[in-house]
Design a protein around this motif. Structure first.
Motif, PDB file in Angstrom:
ATOM      1  N   ALA A 468       0.721  -1.244   0.141  1.00 49.23           N
ATOM      2  CA  ALA A 468       0.032   0.105  -0.125  1.00 49.23           C
ATOM      3  C   ALA A 468       0.910   1.514   0.100  1.00 49.23           C
ATOM      4  O   ALA A 468       0.378   2.317  -0.380  1.00 49.23           O
ATOM      5  CB  ALA A 468      -0.920  -0.002   1.254  1.00 49.23           C
ATOM      6  N   ALA A 469       1.939   1.185   0.548  1.00 50.70           N
ATOM      7  CA  ALA A 469       2.966   2.374   0.611  1.00 50.70           C
ATOM      8  C   ALA A 469       3.665   2.583  -0.678  1.00 50.70           C
ATOM      9  O   ALA A 469       4.330   3.771  -0.964  1.00 50.70           O
ATOM     10  CB  ALA A 469       3.852   2.136   1.737  1.00 50.70           C
ATOM     11  N   MET A 470       3.763   1.472  -1.515  1.00 57.85           N
ATOM     12  CA  MET A 470       4.526   1.590  -2.830  1.00 57.85           C
ATOM     13  C   MET A 470       3.484   2.092  -4.032  1.00 57.85           C
ATOM     14  O   MET A 470       3.919   2.523  -4.794  1.00 57.85           O
ATOM     15  CB  MET A 470       5.096   0.114  -3.215  1.00 57.85           C
ATOM     16  CG  MET A 470       6.170  -0.177  -2.186  1.00 57.85           C
ATOM     17  SD  MET A 470       6.940  -1.467  -2.718  1.00 57.85           S
ATOM     18  CE  MET A 470       5.668  -2.829  -2.973  1.00 57.85           C
ATOM     19  N   GLY A 471       2.018   1.633  -3.748  1.00 56.76           N
ATOM     20  CA  GLY A 471       1.030   2.083  -4.557  1.00 56.76           C
ATOM     21  C   GLY A 471       1.232   0.908  -5.717  1.00 56.76           C
ATOM     22  O   GLY A 471       0.286   1.275  -6.617  1.00 56.76           O
ATOM     23  N   VAL A 472       1.696  -0.266  -5.500  1.00 61.72           N
ATOM     24  CA  VAL A 472       1.525  -1.367  -6.556  1.00 61.72           C
ATOM     25  C   VAL A 472       1.691  -2.740  -5.554  1.00 61.72           C
ATOM     26  O   VAL A 472       2.346  -2.653  -4.336  1.00 61.72           O
ATOM     27  CB  VAL A 472       2.634  -1.316  -7.559  1.00 61.72           C
ATOM     28  CG1 VAL A 472       2.761  -0.146  -8.356  1.00 61.72           C
ATOM     29  CG2 VAL A 472       4.233  -1.415  -6.859  1.00 61.72           C
ATOM     30  N   ARG A 473       1.270  -3.478  -6.359  1.00 53.47           N
ATOM     31  CA  ARG A 473       1.536  -5.124  -5.677  1.00 53.47           C
ATOM     32  C   ARG A 473       2.414  -5.674  -6.971  1.00 53.47           C
ATOM     33  O   ARG A 473       1.964  -5.332  -8.045  1.00 53.47           O
ATOM     34  CB  ARG A 473      -0.033  -5.669  -5.629  1.00 53.47           C
ATOM     35  CG  ARG A 473      -0.842  -5.042  -4.349  1.00 53.47           C
ATOM     36  CD  ARG A 473      -0.101  -4.979  -2.910  1.00 53.47           C
ATOM     37  NE  ARG A 473       0.050  -6.539  -2.529  1.00 53.47           N
ATOM     38  CZ  ARG A 473      -0.429  -7.310  -2.094  1.00 53.47           C
ATOM     39  NH1 ARG A 473      -1.806  -6.936  -1.945  1.00 53.47           N
ATOM     40  NH2 ARG A 473       0.022  -8.335  -1.575  1.00 53.47           N
ATOM     41  N   VAL A 474       3.103  -6.561  -6.424  1.00 58.36           N
ATOM     42  CA  VAL A 474       3.782  -7.218  -7.414  1.00 58.36           C
ATOM     43  C   VAL A 474       3.232  -8.851  -7.637  1.00 58.36           C
ATOM     44  O   VAL A 474       3.390  -9.630  -6.580  1.00 58.36           O
ATOM     45  CB  VAL A 474       5.361  -7.480  -7.201  1.00 58.36           C
ATOM     46  CG1 VAL A 474       6.063  -8.388  -7.952  1.00 58.36           C
ATOM     47  CG2 VAL A 474       6.000  -6.146  -6.859  1.00 58.36           C
ATOM     48  N   ALA A 475       2.317  -8.761  -8.549  1.00 55.03           N
ATOM     49  CA  ALA A 475       1.795 -10.151  -8.823  1.00 55.03           C
ATOM     50  C   ALA A 475       2.479 -11.276  -8.859  1.00 55.03           C
ATOM     51  O   ALA A 475       2.395 -12.371  -8.293  1.00 55.03           O
ATOM     52  CB  ALA A 475       0.727  -9.962  -9.724  1.00 55.03           C
ATOM     53  N   GLU A 476       3.570 -11.299  -9.486  1.00 53.80           N
ATOM     54  CA  GLU A 476       4.636 -12.313  -9.850  1.00 53.80           C
ATOM     55  C   GLU A 476       6.010 -11.492 -10.573  1.00 53.80           C
ATOM     56  O   GLU A 476       5.714 -10.461 -10.943  1.00 53.80           O
ATOM     57  CB  GLU A 476       3.991 -13.335 -10.721  1.00 53.80           C
ATOM     58  CG  GLU A 476       3.707 -12.874 -12.159  1.00 53.80           C
ATOM     59  CD  GLU A 476       3.094 -14.347 -13.033  1.00 53.80           C
ATOM     60  OE1 GLU A 476       3.665 -15.291 -12.776  1.00 53.80           O
ATOM     61  OE2 GLU A 476       2.371 -13.966 -13.789  1.00 53.80           O
ATOM     62  N   VAL A 477       7.027 -12.249 -10.378  1.00 49.41           N
ATOM     63  CA  VAL A 477       8.235 -12.067 -11.219  1.00 49.41           C
ATOM     64  C   VAL A 477       8.388 -13.220 -12.146  1.00 49.41           C
ATOM     65  O   VAL A 477       8.355 -14.260 -11.795  1.00 49.41           O
ATOM     66  CB  VAL A 477       9.387 -11.683 -10.135  1.00 49.41           C
ATOM     67  CG1 VAL A 477      10.690 -11.487 -11.055  1.00 49.41           C
ATOM     68  CG2 VAL A 477       9.276 -10.701  -9.060  1.00 49.41           C
ATOM     69  N   VAL A 478       8.530 -12.781 -13.274  1.00 50.49           N
ATOM     70  CA  VAL A 478       8.197 -13.654 -14.528  1.00 50.49           C
ATOM     71  C   VAL A 478       9.754 -13.820 -15.119  1.00 50.49           C
ATOM     72  O   VAL A 478      10.349 -13.049 -15.428  1.00 50.49           O
ATOM     73  CB  VAL A 478       7.196 -13.331 -15.601  1.00 50.49           C
ATOM     74  CG1 VAL A 478       7.364 -14.347 -16.643  1.00 50.49           C
ATOM     75  CG2 VAL A 478       5.942 -13.000 -15.007  1.00 50.49           C
ATOM     76  N   ASP A 479      10.274 -15.263 -15.045  1.00 54.78           N
ATOM     77  CA  ASP A 479      11.451 -15.521 -15.802  1.00 54.78           C
ATOM     78  C   ASP A 479      11.261 -15.377 -17.281  1.00 54.78           C
ATOM     79  O   ASP A 479      10.308 -16.193 -17.749  1.00 54.78           O
ATOM     80  CB  ASP A 479      11.931 -16.954 -15.294  1.00 54.78           C
ATOM     81  CG  ASP A 479      13.152 -17.312 -15.724  1.00 54.78           C
ATOM     82  OD1 ASP A 479      13.465 -17.277 -17.012  1.00 54.78           O
ATOM     83  OD2 ASP A 479      13.964 -17.739 -14.953  1.00 54.78           O
ATOM     84  N   ARG A 480      12.198 -14.640 -18.077  1.00 54.22           N
ATOM     85  CA  ARG A 480      12.086 -14.504 -19.280  1.00 54.22           C
ATOM     86  C   ARG A 480      11.898 -15.925 -20.015  1.00 54.22           C
ATOM     87  O   ARG A 480      11.304 -16.148 -20.952  1.00 54.22           O
ATOM     88  CB  ARG A 480      13.334 -14.024 -19.908  1.00 54.22           C
ATOM     89  CG  ARG A 480      13.266 -13.691 -21.263  1.00 54.22           C
ATOM     90  CD  ARG A 480      14.333 -12.876 -22.017  1.00 54.22           C
ATOM     91  NE  ARG A 480      14.351 -12.662 -23.316  1.00 54.22           N
ATOM     92  CZ  ARG A 480      13.273 -12.072 -23.919  1.00 54.22           C
ATOM     93  NH1 ARG A 480      12.483 -11.228 -23.260  1.00 54.22           N
ATOM     94  NH2 ARG A 480      13.301 -11.828 -25.285  1.00 54.22           N
ATOM     95  N   GLU A 481      12.612 -17.015 -19.595  1.00 54.42           N
ATOM     96  CA  GLU A 481      12.512 -18.280 -20.334  1.00 54.42           C
ATOM     97  C   GLU A 481      11.463 -19.263 -19.860  1.00 54.42           C
ATOM     98  O   GLU A 481      11.427 -20.241 -20.428  1.00 54.42           O
ATOM     99  CB  GLU A 481      14.030 -19.252 -19.970  1.00 54.42           C
ATOM    100  CG  GLU A 481      15.233 -18.311 -20.508  1.00 54.42           C
ATOM    101  CD  GLU A 481      15.126 -17.642 -21.817  1.00 54.42           C
ATOM    102  OE1 GLU A 481      14.615 -18.294 -22.856  1.00 54.42           O
ATOM    103  OE2 GLU A 481      15.682 -16.656 -22.233  1.00 54.42           O
TER     104      GLU A 481
END
Length: 675
Positions: A468-481
């Motif tokens: 909430a303090a960043m203004g975003v949620r990180v849904a996932e971090v996607v590996d390029r491969e």
């Protein structure tokens, strides 16, 4: 006040030692060298840890050289080549030292364990004997560490070390178990802290013993010097910098530090960003009374390894950082006679006017300013390993995954013309797994001001409840491969909200080379400055988001996981500058530099209130320096420091929010603005 040249040089044992030393003294006087740092049995003539007749020969050589140089008015320090040992390189230990062992069980042939009593006794006796000469400093080489002992990437897993860890753990510990535990994914396993404690205490014990021996046998005439490496690996080792400097303090006084900061050989000018940051980061770690003598690296030690232009630019960087002396590697270690290298003398004479001009301004008293790059020395004890884009590496490589520091953030900002500092400031940047190192109160403090985050750090903060303090949620971090759904990600497109200056809506930037990318979910009130699209143009997710939070702070989050590897261009620079101004809110203060690629700034303020902005040109092309400021000063004095030339006044043009300098700044030149 003038710059001090301390020349690293090796005089070989021979019937001509006195003659060689007198010739070196003459060369030093002619070229303004204040001190010679005598190398002992270094590189090509290193036969192993010195003892017996070999040590006698080198002691006699050092004694003769010390006398000749002292009579000529040249100061002398000593640089024994080996503590634990740099690398095997075909050598074999002949003194019965317990060898270093890697996490994988590889055993060094010529490098000793910090836990070896015989090695500790040898080191104390070796340094104590040479301390009797009364030289100013006896340097501990940068092999006084656990990492980088080729062919071992890491040592410290010897049986005596395992026994110490087992005693603290209260149970048997095998090398395989320990190597796996200290790098295991998830929250740090307790054995990681135990190993770091054991390593730290072993090193501190040796440091204190050597300091006492040197102080006693020199009758207080000599002190120790510490040659140090990068911050990340030192953190993995559990290094407590204050405790180590205290342990190295003897009756001869506080120790001296040689910060590592420059590449060994010719490198692109943009790498000055690393040099500027390394000097700043280590400056913040030094306690009062510990002086700094950065090493101008050159390896292999030949005149062709590094150009005079690069050498000069690195000397200027070190002088701007307030260094007390410059430790110069300029001659081959096998060269013997200094007079055979007249080009070195010419370079030193040509360099001095610019260096003295800086020294007269007493930069050692200045306070630096810029975007704050926070760093905790115990970062490696707190970070978590693993994540997208990372396979499980070998044990010694996994240790390197713990070696995180603000270097990537420094490269990203400095090469875009944004100054940085190691001290607290209104705007901070936090990248990567280093976000694990800070406790909740520290993170909340950063979020209450201005904070720039990459996707890895943002994911950590989101997991810890700060979404909430960043203004975003990180849904996932996607590996390029390993992506699924739309993709692969390829470009960022600037939105209407993100448009600034010449970077209009629809402008494209590349994320094609990022190893992983975050899917950001903007919250209400967040501005989306860029959208990521796939190679076919399909929407992928938000790329850059800006947010003003309820804590009174501002945050900018990027979906990229390796910002230092984003392709650089003018549009990327405009967005980076916009991010800084957004994070400064209604208190814009930092000068932002443009006018060409890789214009690298160093910003400081002197005790009399003078602001000093030095800008290096890291591009091979000349550049016209433009400095954007919120409140232009009434008068600016500009000085051009062209490579190997004396200071020259430069003209400036002041407009409403910009200072433009003339003439163009050449490759690796420095422009200094004062107001």
């Amino acid at each position: 006040m003038t710059a001090r040249y301390h020349l690293r040089f090796q005089i070989h044992p021979s019937p001509d030692t006195a003659t060689d030393a007198r010739a070196l003294a003459t060369d030093c006087v002619e070229n303004g060298v204040d001190e010679v740092v005598l190398l002992l049995a270094a590189e090509e003539v290193f036969t192993g840890h010195l003892a017996g007749a070999d040590e006698d020969r080198w002691f006699e050589t050092a004694a003769i050289a010390h006398e000749e140089l002292t009579v000529a008015g040249i100061g002398v320090s000593l640089n024994p080549w080996a503590t634990t040992g740099h690398a095997d390189r075909g050598r074999r230990n002949q003194l019965g030292f317990a060898p270093m062992v890697s996490p994988q069980g590889d055993v060094a042939a010529a490098q000793a364990s910090f836990a070896c009593p015989r090695w500790r006794d040898w080191l104390c006796a070796h340094y104590g004997r040479f301390a009797e000469l009364g030289c100013r400093v006896l340097w501990l080489e940068d092999d006084f560490r656990y990492h980088n002992h080729m062919p071992l990437r890491w040592g410290g897993f010897e049986p005596p070390m395992l026994d110490r860890v087992a005693e603290l753990a209260g149970e048997p510990v095998t090398r395989e178990q320990l190597a796996a535990a200290v790098t295991a994914p998830g929250p740090p396993y307790p054995w990681r802290a135990l190993l770091q404690h054991v390593w730290r205490e072993a090193q501190l014990d040796v440091a204190a013993l050597v300091a006492r021996e040197v102080g006693d046998r020199s009758a207080g005439r000599s002190r120790l010097g510490l040659m140090s490496s990068r911050l990340g690996p030192a953190s993995v080792e559990g290094r407590d910098w204050t405790a180590l400097f205290d342990a190295l303090t003897g009756s001869g006084g506080r120790p001296v530090q040689r910060p590592h900061f420059a590449p060994y050989a010719d490198a692109p000018g943009r790498e000055l960003s690393d040099s500027v940051w390394m000097l700043e980061a280590q400056r913040a770690l030094r306690p009062d009374g510990v002086t700094s003598e950065p090493e101008i690296e050159n390896w292999p030690h030949t005149a062709w390894s590094k150009s005079d232009t690069q050498t000069w630019s690195e000397m200027v960087a070190a002088q701007l950082a307030g260094s007390d002396a410059l430790l110069l590697n300029l001659h081959p270690t096998y060269g013997r006679q200094a007079e055979r290298f007249p080009a070195v003398g010419r370079m030193l004479r040509r360099s001095r006017p610019a260096l003295d001009w800086i020294a007269e301004r007493r930069p050692e008293r200045d306070a630096t300013a810029g975007v704050w790059l926070p760093f905790r020395t115990d970062t490696a004890a707190r970070v978590r390993t693993g994540g997208p884009g990372r396979t499980r590496p070998a044990a010694d490589a996994a240790l390197e995954e713990l070696a995180v520091d603000p270097g990537p953030a420094a490269d990203f900002l400095l090469r875009y013309g944004v100054p940085v500092t190691a001290g607290p400031a209104p705007v901070a940047a936090l990248f990567g797994a280093a976000a694990w190192a800070f406790d909740d109160a520290e993170l909340e403090g950063m979020l209450s001001r201005g904070l720039l985050l990459d996707a890895v750090a943002a994911a950590v903060l989101d997991e810890r409840g700060f979404g909430a303090a960043m203004g975003v949620r990180v849904a996932e971090v996607v590996d390029r491969e390993a992506h699924t759904g739309p993709g692969p990600y390829a470009r960022e497109l600037v939105t209407a909200e993100g448009a600034c200056g010449a970077t209009g809506e629809g402008t494209a930037l590349s994320v094609n080379l990022q190893p992983a990318l975050a899917r950001l979910e903007p919250l209400a009130g967040a501005e989306v400055w860029t959208q990521v699209v796939a190679a076919d143009g399909a929407a992928w997710g938000a790329g850059r988001c800006a947010f003003a939070n309820r804590l009174g702070g501002r945050v900018v989050v990027l979906a990229a996981t390796a910002l230092q590897n984003l392709p650089r261009d003018d549009d990327g620079q405009r967005l980076a500058h916009r991010a800084v101004r957004f994070l400064e809110a209604d208190r814009p203060a930092l000068p932002l530099i443009s006018g060409g690629p890789h214009l690298i700034p160093h910003l400081s303020r002197s005790q009399d209130g003078t602001h000093r902005l030095a800008v290096a040109n890291g591009s091979a092309d000349p550049a016209t320096i433009r400095v954007d400021v919120a409140s232009p000063p009434g008068e600016v004095h500009a000085t051009l420091l062209a490579p190997l030339a004396g200071p020259v006044d430069a003209k400036t043009l002041l407009t409403q929010h910009r200072v433009t300098a003339e003439p163009e700044l050449p490759h690796r030149g420095w422009l200094v603005l004062e107001w």
